[in-house]
Enzyme design. Structure first.
Site, mmCIF file in Angstrom:
data_model
loop_
_atom_site.group_PDB
_atom_site.id
_atom_site.type_symbol
_atom_site.label_atom_id
_atom_site.label_comp_id
_atom_site.label_asym_id
_atom_site.label_seq_id
_atom_site.Cartn_x
_atom_site.Cartn_y
_atom_site.Cartn_z
ATOM 1 N N HIS A 35 -6.018 34.197 48.844
ATOM 2 C CA HIS A 35 -4.598 33.941 48.600
ATOM 3 C C HIS A 35 -4.205 32.585 49.159
ATOM 4 O O HIS A 35 -3.790 32.487 50.317
ATOM 5 C CB HIS A 35 -3.755 35.058 49.249
ATOM 6 N N GLY A 166 6.903 40.657 50.280
ATOM 7 C CA GLY A 166 6.241 41.958 50.175
ATOM 8 C C GLY A 166 6.542 42.825 51.381
ATOM 9 O O GLY A 166 6.913 43.993 51.253
ATOM 10 N N HIS A 272 -0.595 32.952 44.034
ATOM 11 C CA HIS A 272 -0.474 33.957 45.094
ATOM 12 C C HIS A 272 -1.825 34.489 45.536
ATOM 13 O O HIS A 272 -2.157 34.433 46.717
ATOM 14 C CB HIS A 272 0.412 35.109 44.627
ATOM 15 N N GLU A 420 9.180 57.907 60.730
ATOM 16 C CA GLU A 420 7.801 58.237 61.078
ATOM 17 C C GLU A 420 6.863 57.052 60.883
ATOM 18 O O GLU A 420 6.011 56.768 61.723
ATOM 19 C CB GLU A 420 7.311 59.423 60.242
ATOM 20 N N HIS A 483 7.585 71.820 54.581
ATOM 21 C CA HIS A 483 7.399 71.549 56.007
ATOM 22 C C HIS A 483 6.125 72.183 56.578
ATOM 23 O O HIS A 483 5.861 72.042 57.765
ATOM 24 C CB HIS A 483 8.617 72.048 56.802
#
Lengths: 674, 674
Positions: A35, A166, A272, A420, A483
């Site tokens: 990149h 990003g 990129h 989380e 859950h």
């Protein structure tokens, strides 16, 4: 946006910046992979940062009080390798750069802290780096609050990050940055390479939000350098200003052209993630007035950038003097600080871990976990952690100690909020700060799904993170299948280098923590899975048994007819079933197997002693999927498992309905016995 | 914040609101488990929304043009069950509410669309619901743009969401909301229950950002109702205003007291996730002037709320008339619309899927995937999808069709940006819109770690999502271990109800899509794993074989001495190794096993025909962890696998260094043969 134009005369600074650019261009070209765009566009900000601000010692990359630098946009790693090489780090030579992205090189395709000295954290999966950086800054703030004195700042460094579009699109960065704003981490400074290009093309196709405003909403101090391509003074001023704001993290949006200097490819997605190609490389050389062969850096640029060596040596030496003063004035704090940094555990720390007998009241292993954490905190003040908004369900609070908050960074209890994934990456950052902290993060086991990328990175990047996961089966109960983990333990066992432990009772919980603490200090993560529901304390359970992963907890005389292998809350079912089978004249062994990985690490003789090849009649009992168990039960064995999702009902009802009962273990064992 | 005070006289509206509150209070109390706080606080906004705005037909919950309602804060599901019951849905009776959170009930602990008619999506894992809602709104916008005519709006509904602080802390909601702002989804209206309380206590401990400002930064239209407890008119006006802004999604922050009405517990974490307890229930009754027994609703409240039945029937009947007009004016569009909604595939659709012979050039299976997607798009216009910023790596573009963008919602190519998790939940939302769309989402296989919670929910909630995952092994190459899946396939296979397919070549890729499309229409998700690197087209590969999960692709005369089992890019290694072994006089079978789940679904006779029990010498060959393979290779077999992380180097070098070579397969086979 201005198009890059060639300026006839080059300042030394420009030559340094072009050195970074062409190391990236040429390394990617040689590898035919990589990149180049980000290094070409971000070279000016990276140069200013490293030339004017970064306090590192190239000859001692692990110097404790160094500024931490994180390239969150890890795909642009040639930027970082170029900086390390030019600044005089021995870990990246020009030969290493020529080996970019090749087998066994020190310049892999994304920055890997376990490969290349000078790299702080492993980045590439987007958003992780900025979240790791929040953890690094929290570690700094914590240690500074703990150890610094009005007349002695022995912990005092910045954490700098370069991140891209990003990273800013990823939810994990949002979680971590919202939290960093909440905490007011003033020594965290992020440079946002605002180049408007991601792999799919212009960010206009997907990402048109006002990033600066979002960071302001998070409580960050936000700045903008409009011309990040040439306004070196503007970049420097912005960093200065960021440093001057001490109660908020700073985000400096630096607008740049991706692939700056490539006449046909700059400002396009084409630059990129692919080599420029020979012709465009030549045109770029021409455009930027770069007359040097690939991998040749002008001596004056090298000389200038390698001043970092002298600066770094001086900085470390001054710090050593300060530390020496500190030692003489604050001997006990200094001793503790040095123990932290050495990564050593105090002698006898493990003696605080309790053991239990069957007479002790059976409680949930999450409750035993709370006991362990609180006992350990009395001897291991380097424990720091908390939960993603489930503190009183996960039972992870260190009692009598305060919360880690703005103005109270010395406290160990972190409230991560319902974040989380951010928590995971932050915990990894704290673990990789190199200051001996033992960081833990907690949530319901099922929600490891939200933070799996961070858990994987803890294993890959040798972070001593401890993952405290509770409510580890359908025993979770009424919350229902959203859950209730069923496949979760299996999916975590599949991750290389991660040790998963599911203890059966109080003593095994102590064993689990013994392993987790030792592994943390050895730079390896451990995931602990605890029950919501009560479990009895078993005769024969042991800390040592846990350290071996699996061990015989009930045995018969002579070769067993059958082996029942249980984990966690299901071991007690095996024990009771074994009693009944024994009373019916069968020879039964029960193996408690809290950790597959620890068992696999044992020698063949030990493994044979626990699971003799001759005994092919085996039943595994685990309130989770059967996936993977055939390795241990073989073709003649059976599994008591749940290969569907769970259901909403009280935990004991779920356990019964899905067959986690002594009767079903018995029935299965009898079927296997034939 | 104002403390709730009792008002002496109750309006009918207040009685309706208290009906919602006490259904929640009493159901949680009876279950001794659940979350009363949110329903008590959010009852006013929910009442206003359902009473004044929601267009649904309680007696036909699946009426196509209904408004969609998502309770993103799924733990507050008693709110939703109360609304369904009071509005006259047959799916939730008062008996069902009494069975809240019990085995087999239609009122599980979190809303489950596959259990309870009237629930659109399965929520509970925080942040998923709001992201699902973005998908629902995208589906509406897509179909409206496709089918509506200036004189006929047959697709025209709103998507309403109630979300809480927890949802707003989760990164997945940030990703999805940023994207929704980008897309300008004007018919998405979110009510943010701003109650300042999460499980750990006041949001002050972790969440102090300015949420409204963040949503403004995303490009949303943001409103605030300061007194969400009593200002019903304010709530209604805000929703009206939100509806009037058609080029932006709207977020209405509604400030409330959690547990409103509970004198001792409102505005505390204590009311979030636990029953109030008998005394406090009594005090709350007293405080709110509620004189009814548990589960007794005043008739006037029921009568009022059940007006929804008449309203809904009328709305559907009007729509049916409009559709009938549409049919007469636009017969072919109407036929296509009805096919969409029926979920039927057009006859012969699968004939577009190509097959290949060994003479056809070997290309990467991701390239075959591109071919399949583009062929399928010619017959299945209901395909809609895209990549999380890796369009040209995943090769997921439907060529010649435009991008799904603001003002161009009719186009099928979605650019999700680097938002894997958001993408996952959005794709699920589109799948669950009930309009026959076949949505797909793509990224590198490794980044399923970022979106695992959404993939799991696709399996749990019966969403026909298709997950297109490329770069499926260490063959990924230079990007290195952060980008190379090793444990990923295993971890996905562990998820119940998810079909994972890793095809070996072009024909198997067609087979994989055949399965994925059919499963999508049958409301089940499929995950497809494709190579980055080229693979040869194999003799004997077949679409039918894929549908059976595993099949014999090379065979010997008589019982084989050994079976080589390969998946994906490693099947060709098995084929070549088999040729060599055969030339040395061995009888060798090669089994291509693209999908464990499909194979497990076959009958015993078929399984025995492919993997006869008598043949115990077996070798699996897969560029991933060995985890789980012992089920198929047994105790006498072996695995050619990688149980460590990968490395940065060109793909072929990685494959060779880690043993994925014909030579190593041969050597392993010979060792097994003894």
């Amino acid at each position: 946006m201005a198009v890059a134009t060639q300026t006839p005369t080059k300042t030394l600074e420009e030559i340094c910046i072009n050195s970074i650019r062409f190391l990236a261009v040429d390394a990617v070209e040689k590898a035919k992979s990589g990149h180049p765009g980000l290094p070409m566009g971000a070279a000016p900000m990276a140069f200013v940062l490293w030339d004017k601000f970064m306090r590192v010692n190239p000859k001692n990359p692990k110097w404790f009080n160094r500024d931490r630098f994180v390239l969150s946009a890890g795909h642009g790693c040639m930027l970082q390798y170029a900086l390390l090489y030019l600044s005089g780090f021995d870990s990246v030579t020009i030969e290493d750069i020529k080996q970019f992205r090749q087998w066994g090189s020190r310049t892999p395709g994304h920055p890997e802290n376990f490969v290349t000295a000078g790299i702080e954290v492993t980045t590439g999966p987007l958003g992780q780096g900025i979240a790791n950086a929040v953890g690094l800054a929290m570690a700094e703030a914590h240690l500074a609050a703990k150890f610094n004195k009005p007349d002695a700042k022995i912990v005092d460094h910045y954490t700098y990050v370069i991140l891209g579009d990003g990273c800013n699109m990823e939810g994990v960065s949002g979680e971590a940055c919202s939290f960093a704003g909440h905490l007011g981490l003033g020594k965290l400074i992020a440079l946002y390479d605002d180049n408007h290009i991601s792999i799919d093309g212009s960010t206009d196709v997907a990402f048109t939000e006002d990033v600066s405003k979002r960071f302001e909403a998070y409580g960050w101090h936000v700045l903008h350098v409009e011309d990040g391509n040439t306004d070196l003074e503007g970049i420097a001023k912005a960093i200065e200003e960021a440093k001057s704001v001490t109660d908020k993290p700073s985000m400096i949006k630096v607008t740049t052209l991706i692939g700056y200097g490539s006449p046909n490819k700059q400002n396009t997605a084409g630059v990129h993630g692919a080599a420029l190609g020979g012709d465009e490389v030549a045109l770029t050389r021409q455009n930027l007035g770069w007359e040097h062969e690939p991998f040749v850096i002008p001596q004056d640029a090298l000389d200038h950038m390698q001043k970092a060596i002298e600066r770094g040596a001086k900085a470390e030496s001054e710090w050593n003097k300060a530390l020496s003063d500190y030692k003489s004035k604050y001997a006990s704090e200094a001793a503790e600080f040095e123990r932290y940094v050495s990564g050593k555990l105090p002698d006898g720390w493990e003696k605080v871990l309790p053991t239990y007998t069957p007479e002790d009241k059976g409680v949930a292993t999450r409750k035993h976990s709370e006991t362990c954490l609180n006992k350990l905190a009395t001897v291991l003040p380097e424990l720091i952690g908390g939960s993603a908004d489930l503190t009183h369900s996960n039972l992870t609070e260190i009692k009598g100690k305060g919360d880690f908050q703005k103005g109270h960074y010395e406290n160990p209890n972190v409230h991560y909020g319902v974040r989380e994934h951010g928590m995971g990456a932050i915990v990894n950052g704290m673990a990789l700060h190199g200051s001996g902290l033992i960081p833990y993060g907690a949530t319901f086991l099922i929600f490891t799904d939200y933070m799996r990328a961070a858990i994987r990175l803890s294993a890959l990047s040798e972070a001593g993170s401890i993952w405290v996961m509770t409510h580890d089966s359908i025993g979770q109960g009424e919350d229902g299948p959203t859950h209730q983990p069923v496949e979760t333990i299996a999916s975590l066992r599949a991750i290389p280098e991660l040790t998963v432990i599911r203890p059966a009772d109080g003593t095994e919980t102590s064993g689990a923590y013994k392993v987790a603490i030792e592994k943390s200090k050895a730079n390896a993560p451990t995931l602990l899975a605890f029950t919501r529901q009560n479990v009895p304390n078993l005769a024969g359970s042991s800390i040592e048994g846990v350290t071996k992963g699996a061990y015989t907890i009930v045995d018969s005389q002579g070769t067993p007819d059958i082996i029942l292998i249980g984990t966690g809350s299901e071991v007690s079912l095996c024990v009771t079933a074994a009693e009944k089978l024994t009373s019916e004249g069968k020879k039964v062994r029960v193996v408690s197997m809290p950790s597959w990985e620890l068992f696999e690490a044992q020698d063949a003789a030990y493994k044979e002693s626990v699971l003799p090849k001759a005994v092919t009649k085996r039943v595994s009992v685990e309130a989770g999927v059967s996936f993977g168990w055939h390795k241990y039960v073989g073709t003649e064995g059976a599994t008591v498992s749940i290969d569907t999702f769970g259901a909403s009902a009280p935990g004991p009802v779920c356990m019964e309905k899905f067959g986690f009962t002594v009767d079903n273990v018995l029935a299965t064992a009898k079927k296997v016995l034939g």
